[in-house]
Design a protein around this motif. Sequence first.
Motif, short mmCIF file in Angstrom:
data_model
loop_
_atom_site.label_atom_id
_atom_site.label_comp_id
_atom_site.label_asym_id
_atom_site.label_seq_id
_atom_site.Cartn_x
_atom_site.Cartn_y
_atom_site.Cartn_z
N ILE A 1 8.88 -13.62 -2.65
CA ILE A 1 9.57 -13.43 -1.37
C ILE A 1 10.10 -12.00 -1.25
O ILE A 1 9.99 -11.38 -0.19
CB ILE A 1 10.73 -14.44 -1.23
CG1 ILE A 1 10.18 -15.86 -1.10
CG2 ILE A 1 11.61 -14.10 -0.03
CD1 ILE A 1 11.24 -16.94 -1.11
N LYS A 2 10.64 -11.50 -2.34
CA LYS A 2 11.17 -10.13 -2.33
C LYS A 2 10.07 -9.13 -1.99
O LYS A 2 10.27 -8.20 -1.20
CB LYS A 2 11.79 -9.80 -3.69
CG LYS A 2 12.55 -8.49 -3.71
CD LYS A 2 13.27 -8.29 -5.05
CE LYS A 2 14.05 -6.98 -5.06
NZ LYS A 2 14.75 -6.78 -6.34
N ASP A 3 8.89 -9.32 -2.59
CA ASP A 3 7.75 -8.43 -2.30
C ASP A 3 7.33 -8.54 -0.84
O ASP A 3 7.00 -7.53 -0.20
CB ASP A 3 6.57 -8.78 -3.21
CG ASP A 3 6.80 -8.37 -4.65
OD1 ASP A 3 7.70 -7.55 -4.90
OD2 ASP A 3 6.09 -8.89 -5.53
N THR A 4 7.33 -9.75 -0.31
CA THR A 4 6.95 -9.97 1.09
C THR A 4 7.92 -9.27 2.03
O THR A 4 7.51 -8.59 2.99
CB THR A 4 6.91 -11.47 1.42
OG1 THR A 4 5.95 -12.10 0.58
CG2 THR A 4 6.54 -11.71 2.88
N LEU A 5 9.22 -9.43 1.77
CA LEU A 5 10.23 -8.79 2.60
C LEU A 5 10.17 -7.27 2.48
O LEU A 5 10.36 -6.54 3.47
CB LEU A 5 11.63 -9.29 2.20
CG LEU A 5 11.93 -10.75 2.53
CD1 LEU A 5 13.28 -11.15 1.95
CD2 LEU A 5 11.92 -10.98 4.04
N LEU A 6 9.89 -6.79 1.26
CA LEU A 6 9.78 -5.36 1.05
C LEU A 6 8.64 -4.77 1.87
O LEU A 6 8.79 -3.74 2.54
CB LEU A 6 9.58 -5.06 -0.44
CG LEU A 6 9.41 -3.58 -0.83
CD1 LEU A 6 10.67 -2.80 -0.47
CD2 LEU A 6 9.10 -3.45 -2.30
N GLU A 7 7.48 -5.44 1.84
CA GLU A 7 6.33 -4.96 2.61
C GLU A 7 6.65 -4.92 4.10
O GLU A 7 6.28 -3.99 4.81
CB GLU A 7 5.11 -5.86 2.36
CG GLU A 7 4.45 -5.67 1.01
CD GLU A 7 3.79 -4.30 0.87
OE1 GLU A 7 3.36 -3.73 1.89
OE2 GLU A 7 3.73 -3.82 -0.27
N SER A 8 7.33 -5.95 4.57
CA SER A 8 7.69 -6.01 5.98
C SER A 8 8.64 -4.88 6.37
O SER A 8 8.46 -4.22 7.40
CB SER A 8 8.34 -7.37 6.28
OG SER A 8 8.77 -7.43 7.62
N LYS A 9 9.65 -4.65 5.54
CA LYS A 9 10.63 -3.60 5.84
C LYS A 9 10.02 -2.20 5.67
O LYS A 9 10.43 -1.25 6.33
CB LYS A 9 11.86 -3.75 4.93
CG LYS A 9 12.72 -4.97 5.29
CD LYS A 9 13.90 -5.11 4.34
CE LYS A 9 14.73 -6.34 4.68
NZ LYS A 9 15.48 -6.17 5.94
N LEU A 10 9.03 -2.08 4.78
CA LEU A 10 8.35 -0.80 4.61
C LEU A 10 7.67 -0.36 5.91
O LEU A 10 7.66 0.82 6.25
CB LEU A 10 7.31 -0.89 3.49
CG LEU A 10 7.80 -0.72 2.06
CD1 LEU A 10 6.70 -1.10 1.08
CD2 LEU A 10 8.26 0.71 1.80
N GLU A 11 7.11 -1.32 6.63
CA GLU A 11 6.43 -1.02 7.89
C GLU A 11 7.39 -0.31 8.85
O GLU A 11 7.05 0.70 9.47
CB GLU A 11 5.92 -2.32 8.53
CG GLU A 11 4.90 -3.08 7.72
CD GLU A 11 3.51 -2.51 7.85
OE1 GLU A 11 3.29 -1.70 8.77
OE2 GLU A 11 2.64 -2.87 7.04
N THR A 12 8.59 -0.86 8.96
CA THR A 12 9.59 -0.30 9.88
C THR A 12 10.17 1.00 9.35
O THR A 12 10.28 2.00 10.08
CB THR A 12 10.72 -1.32 10.11
OG1 THR A 12 10.16 -2.53 10.60
CG2 THR A 12 11.74 -0.79 11.09
N GLU A 13 10.53 1.00 8.07
CA GLU A 13 11.20 2.16 7.49
C GLU A 13 10.28 3.37 7.44
O GLU A 13 10.73 4.51 7.53
CB GLU A 13 11.71 1.81 6.09
CG GLU A 13 12.67 2.82 5.49
CD GLU A 13 13.94 2.99 6.31
OE1 GLU A 13 14.49 4.11 6.30
OE2 GLU A 13 14.37 2.00 6.94
N TYR A 14 8.97 3.14 7.30
CA TYR A 14 8.01 4.25 7.25
C TYR A 14 8.07 5.07 8.52
O TYR A 14 8.08 6.31 8.48
CB TYR A 14 6.60 3.70 7.04
CG TYR A 14 5.51 4.76 7.14
CD1 TYR A 14 5.38 5.73 6.16
CD2 TYR A 14 4.63 4.77 8.21
CE1 TYR A 14 4.39 6.69 6.23
CE2 TYR A 14 3.63 5.73 8.30
CZ TYR A 14 3.51 6.68 7.32
OH TYR A 14 2.53 7.63 7.39
N THR A 15 8.14 4.41 9.67
CA THR A 15 8.20 5.11 10.95
C THR A 15 9.46 5.96 11.03
O THR A 15 9.41 7.12 11.46
CB THR A 15 8.17 4.10 12.11
OG1 THR A 15 6.97 3.32 12.02
CG2 THR A 15 8.19 4.81 13.45
#
Length: 289
Positions: A257-271
């Motif tokens: 779950i932590k990895d899944t949430l991290l990937e999701s937040k990476l999408e937003t934080e990258y921008t």
Amino acid sequence: MINKKILGLSGVILAIAVAVALFFLLDNKVATVNGEKISKTDLNEALLSQYGATALDTLITDKIVLQEMKKEKVKISDDEIADEMVNYMDAYGGEDEFKEVIKDSGVEISTIEQNIMIYLGTKKLIEPRIDIKEEDIQSYFDENKASFAQAEEIEASHILLEDEDTAKEVLKKLKDDGDFAKLAKEYSTDTATNEKGGELGFFSKGEMAEEFEKTAFDMEIDEISDPVKTDYGYHIIKVTNKKEAAEAKLDDVKEEIKDTLLESKLETEYTVWLNEKFEEYEIKTFLKD
């Protein structure tokens, strides 16, 4: 977005565009139509108008990432690149399919490796900005608990025969202490599994033909069935293992779950991160409109 598939695609598009351009630039005349020439200048202008801005954006972004990696002393090992390359291959259906795509596109493996290195470097630069809280993990688990539950599964092998008489003949050999795997290799018409001794691996309900499944899930471990008729023919089934249904436990899936949430937040934080860097860096472009 920091998405490895998107980054991979942009890198491939850029590489192909550059390769095509360089190939045709070897000669001023790149094509003729009824004797009328299409020049390298025409081609260059077409490539620039269609891909120039996108390709330049990619190059600028890559340059920012590389400079930031150097500044923050971020290193990507060969092993990390190799591990991520396996994921790329899996996304294309396996190593052979991946190599075929690469061969057909003309893109060098080194280009893909460079693209992977930049992707992993970007992740390492951005991850420290992201905080995954315990309540976030708990909330995601509660909302998706059913998907984490362990369904009842069995592991089985089978021998598929075209007719009932042959199926009865093979069953008799099995009852006379015949080796299931050897008989599967010799008799089974299922070309996807016969060389593996008929092994089907683990499966849950809803994945196999109804008649096959009904018999298999009622069997005990090491039990061998009578011939079971389906649309594919006659199956002799051997159950080799079972997994009981189990309710999901947070501790078992916490890291997933932590990895899944991290990937999701990476999408937003990258921008957000990239916009900050575009403001911070002195960037000049010289493409003509």
